[in-house]
Design an enzyme around this catalytic site. Structure first.
Site, PDB file in Angstrom:
ATOM      1  N   GLY A 249      51.837 -38.819 -44.296  1.00  0.00           N
ATOM      2  CA  GLY A 249      53.337 -38.477 -43.678  1.00  0.00           C
ATOM      3  C   GLY A 249      53.692 -36.988 -43.604  1.00  0.00           C
ATOM      4  O   GLY A 249      54.047 -36.293 -42.572  1.00  0.00           O
ATOM      5  N   ASP A 250      53.474 -36.592 -44.760  1.00  0.00           N
ATOM      6  CA  ASP A 250      53.900 -35.126 -44.837  1.00  0.00           C
ATOM      7  C   ASP A 250      52.827 -34.308 -44.113  1.00  0.00           C
ATOM      8  O   ASP A 250      53.084 -33.357 -43.395  1.00  0.00           O
ATOM      9  CB  ASP A 250      53.783 -34.715 -46.188  1.00  0.00           C
ATOM     10  CG  ASP A 250      54.596 -35.563 -47.089  1.00  0.00           C
ATOM     11  OD1 ASP A 250      55.640 -36.229 -46.787  1.00  0.00           O
ATOM     12  OD2 ASP A 250      54.246 -35.877 -48.240  1.00  0.00           O
TER      13      ASP A 250
END
Length: 304
Positions: A249-250
């Site tokens: 996600g990052d």
């Protein structure tokens, strides 16, 4: 300039087991340690894509020294503020493909520490900068911290908010450029059980009325939805073997910011985000520019 803020960094200690048996002595087949934290991961992705950023956050003790020295040895620019207690260690266990995590206890962050952060932000951030506010808020910090930061910086800084709970809710009201909730976080926020794309799109539109200019909804293996002011896009994920979802996600945010920094269109930023997040999921560690670029041709974005 691009800035990333990690209020609650950690050393992530990874242990892989062929068979972990609770209550027994277990010997991992592989271990490694990395500086962890959502904002730190965003900066690491940007570095892998030859894009400069400055890592902000709070660190302390020998664990904090490890994070700072490792990042700087990798060529990242940092501006960390020192706290009295040790930075936490998170344990991440892969038991023959089943992932579990033990989150370490956060150090206390004083008012003086917060004052240092706000002084830096007020004296360094300028119009047109990008600021990624990522991750959990330690118990020693007010839940309004992200909202307070938004109030303290120039209005046309592009704020990307990736957190959950009350810190998310309060900051959202201040207005942000982009949020990236996953399906679970949306259901948690609305106290609902949205499952269809149509339901999630309506939830994303509601988040826009609450303060988000753009909404990127991650659906894991099912793909993602991207809602801008005037358009809605949907995409699956490219094919690949999942190695670890940690940091994907990052990485998606990192890829999106990379495109944003190059003044690319929002749909192109979205495409880069998908490729970056997927490349990390298919890798040991975070995506490189090459692994991200190799996936771009497999991504198909549909405009609704």
């Amino acid at each position: 300039m691009i800035y990333t803020l990690t209020l609650n960094p950690a050393i992530d200690y990874f242990l892989a087991f062929d068979s972990f048996v609770e209550g027994n002595l277990n010997t991992p087949r592989e271990t490694y340690k990395l500086p962890g934290g959502k904002g730190i991961n965003v900066s690491k992705i940007l570095k892998n894509f030859s894009t400069d950023s400055i890592c902000l956050g709070f660190i302390g003790g020998f664990t904090g020294d490890f994070i700072k020295s490792t990042l700087e040895n990798d060529g990242l620019e940092t501006k960390f503020f020192n706290v009295k207690e040790d930075t936490r260690i998170n344990i991440k266990i892969n038991n023959n493909g089943l992932e579990s995590e033990i989150a370490g206890t956060s150090p206390s962050i004083s008012k003086e520490n917060l004052d240092e952060l706000f002084y830096f932000l007020k004296n360094n951030l300028k119009s047109g900068d990008i600021l990624a506010l990522s991750g959990s808020v330690p118990a020693s910090i007010p839940t309004s911290i992200y909202a307070d930061i938004i109030d303290a910086i120039p209005k046309d800084v592009k704020v990307i908010l990736d957190t959950r709970g009350l810190p998310f809710e309060i900051a959202l009201k201040k207005g942000v450029f982009l949020i990236k909730p996953n399906q679970d976080e949306i259901n948690e926020f609305f106290h609902s059980n949205f499952s269809t794309n149509e339901e999630l799109i309506e939830a994303g539109k509601k988040l826009q009325t609450m303060g988000a200019e753009n909404v990127l909804i991650s659906l894991g293996a099912k793909g993602s939805i991207f809602i801008t002011k005037n358009e809605i896009f949907i995409s699956g994920v490219p094919k690949g073997n999942l190695i670890s979802s940690n940091g994907s996600g990052d990485s998606m945010i990192g890829g999106f910011i990379y495109g944003l920094n190059k003044n690319l269109s929002l749909d192109k930023c979205y495409e880069l985000g998908i490729a970056s997040g997927s490349a990390t999921a298919f890798s040991k560690g975070l995506a490189t520019f090459e692994t991200m670029e190799n996936l771009l041709k497999e991504i198909k974005i549909n405009k609704l």
